[in-house]
Scaffold this active site. Structure first.
Site, short mmCIF file in Angstrom:
data_model
loop_
_atom_site.label_atom_id
_atom_site.label_comp_id
_atom_site.label_asym_id
_atom_site.label_seq_id
_atom_site.Cartn_x
_atom_site.Cartn_y
_atom_site.Cartn_z
N ARG A 165 0.83 -1.21 0.00
CA ARG A 165 0.00 0.00 0.00
C ARG A 165 0.86 1.26 0.00
O ARG A 165 0.53 2.27 -0.62
CB ARG A 165 -0.93 0.01 1.21
CG ARG A 165 -1.87 1.24 1.24
CD ARG A 165 -2.79 1.21 2.45
NE ARG A 165 -2.03 1.29 3.69
CZ ARG A 165 -2.29 0.56 4.78
NH1 ARG A 165 -3.28 -0.31 4.77
NH2 ARG A 165 -1.56 0.69 5.87
N TYR A 174 -15.86 16.56 -15.35
CA TYR A 174 -16.28 15.16 -15.46
C TYR A 174 -17.31 14.83 -14.38
O TYR A 174 -17.23 15.31 -13.25
CB TYR A 174 -15.04 14.28 -15.33
CG TYR A 174 -15.30 12.80 -15.20
CD1 TYR A 174 -15.89 12.10 -16.25
CD2 TYR A 174 -14.95 12.12 -14.05
CE1 TYR A 174 -16.13 10.74 -16.13
CE2 TYR A 174 -15.18 10.76 -13.93
CZ TYR A 174 -15.78 10.08 -14.97
OH TYR A 174 -16.02 8.74 -14.86
N ASP A 224 -6.64 18.87 -14.29
CA ASP A 224 -6.92 17.54 -14.83
C ASP A 224 -6.46 17.53 -16.28
O ASP A 224 -7.04 18.20 -17.14
CB ASP A 224 -8.41 17.24 -14.73
CG ASP A 224 -8.76 15.81 -15.15
OD1 ASP A 224 -8.06 15.27 -16.03
OD2 ASP A 224 -9.73 15.25 -14.62
N LYS A 262 -8.03 6.45 -19.55
CA LYS A 262 -8.39 6.94 -20.87
C LYS A 262 -7.18 6.98 -21.81
O LYS A 262 -6.68 5.95 -22.22
CB LYS A 262 -9.09 8.29 -20.71
CG LYS A 262 -10.38 8.17 -19.87
CD LYS A 262 -11.09 9.48 -19.73
CE LYS A 262 -12.40 9.33 -18.96
NZ LYS A 262 -12.22 9.07 -17.52
#
Length: 224
Positions: A50, A102, A174, A199
């Site tokens: 982690r 988004y 972004d 994406k």
């Protein structure tokens, strides 16, 4: 032309490396959740997956190089990356955000962050006067999505970052749609970049991933 060649060379070097253990040119997948430590007082660079994993580190170093940042972070999804970035805010903070972000970012902003006392103002980032008018005494950052998803509206990152700095605020961008191939927000004055790597960075509709890059040491500590 030379800048494009330089970036393409950077992509090659960011993508490939020689594995010290085997000589492999492709980065190995390290699936271990825990790592052996030589002794109690001298921990290895990796202890628990982690907090760090050699495969993930390779991705993080690659995206940091491509965005001209100093710290890269990889997440399971784009929304995980965006959430980590916006959760650097605290109760009582306000932020300005693109009006056509988004859907997942919109829901996080509208439905989740207000429960933690974090307020926001949606603005048309193409209208610099509207951006300037949206700053409040408790505004801490400006969150820009450009081009926006799905309307593809474009924001002048450098101009917005200048406004933010005048108000002692950070700028987050972004960069999902253009990627560092076509746009590098840190070079334009932004403090942090996020990606839904699912994406265009992934490119083949076969992974979910999110990325964060910054050259701000304090932000890097908070994201980690």
């Amino acid at each position: 032309m030379s800048e494009e060649i330089s970036f393409r060379t950077k992509v090659v070097h960011a993508s490939l490396g020689i594995d010290e253990a085997t000589g492999a040119l492709n980065t190995p997948l390290h699936l271990s959740s825990t790592f052996h430590q030589p002794d109690f007082d001298n921990y290895h660079a990796f202890d628990y997956a982690r907090s760090g994993n050699p495969t993930r580190q390779a991705v993080e170093e690659a995206i940091a190089k491509l965005e001209n940042g100093t710290h890269g972070f990889a997440f399971a999804t784009g929304m995980a990356a965006i959430s980590a970035a916006l959760l650097t805010l605290s109760q009582g903070d306000h932020f300005i955000i693109s009006g056509d972000v988004y859907g997942g970012t919109f829901r996080l902003t509208e439905q989740v962050l207000p429960r933690y006392g974090i307020t926001h103002t949606f603005v048309d980032m193409g209208d610099l006067d509207a951006v300037a008018a949206a700053f409040q005494e408790n505004t801490k950052l400006v969150y820009v999505e450009t081009p926006s998803n799905p309307l593809m509206r474009v924001t002048d990152i450098a101009a917005v970052a200048r406004l933010a700095k005048e108000h002692d605020c950070l700028t987050f961008v972004d960069n999902t749609f253009l990627t560092p191939v076509l746009q590098r927000p840190l070079d334009l004055g932004a403090d942090l970049v996020v990606h839904s790597a699912t994406k265009f960075l992934g490119g083949h509709s076969d992974i979910l991933a999110g990325l964060v890059v910054t050259n701000n040491e304090e932000l890097a500590k908070q994201i980690y």
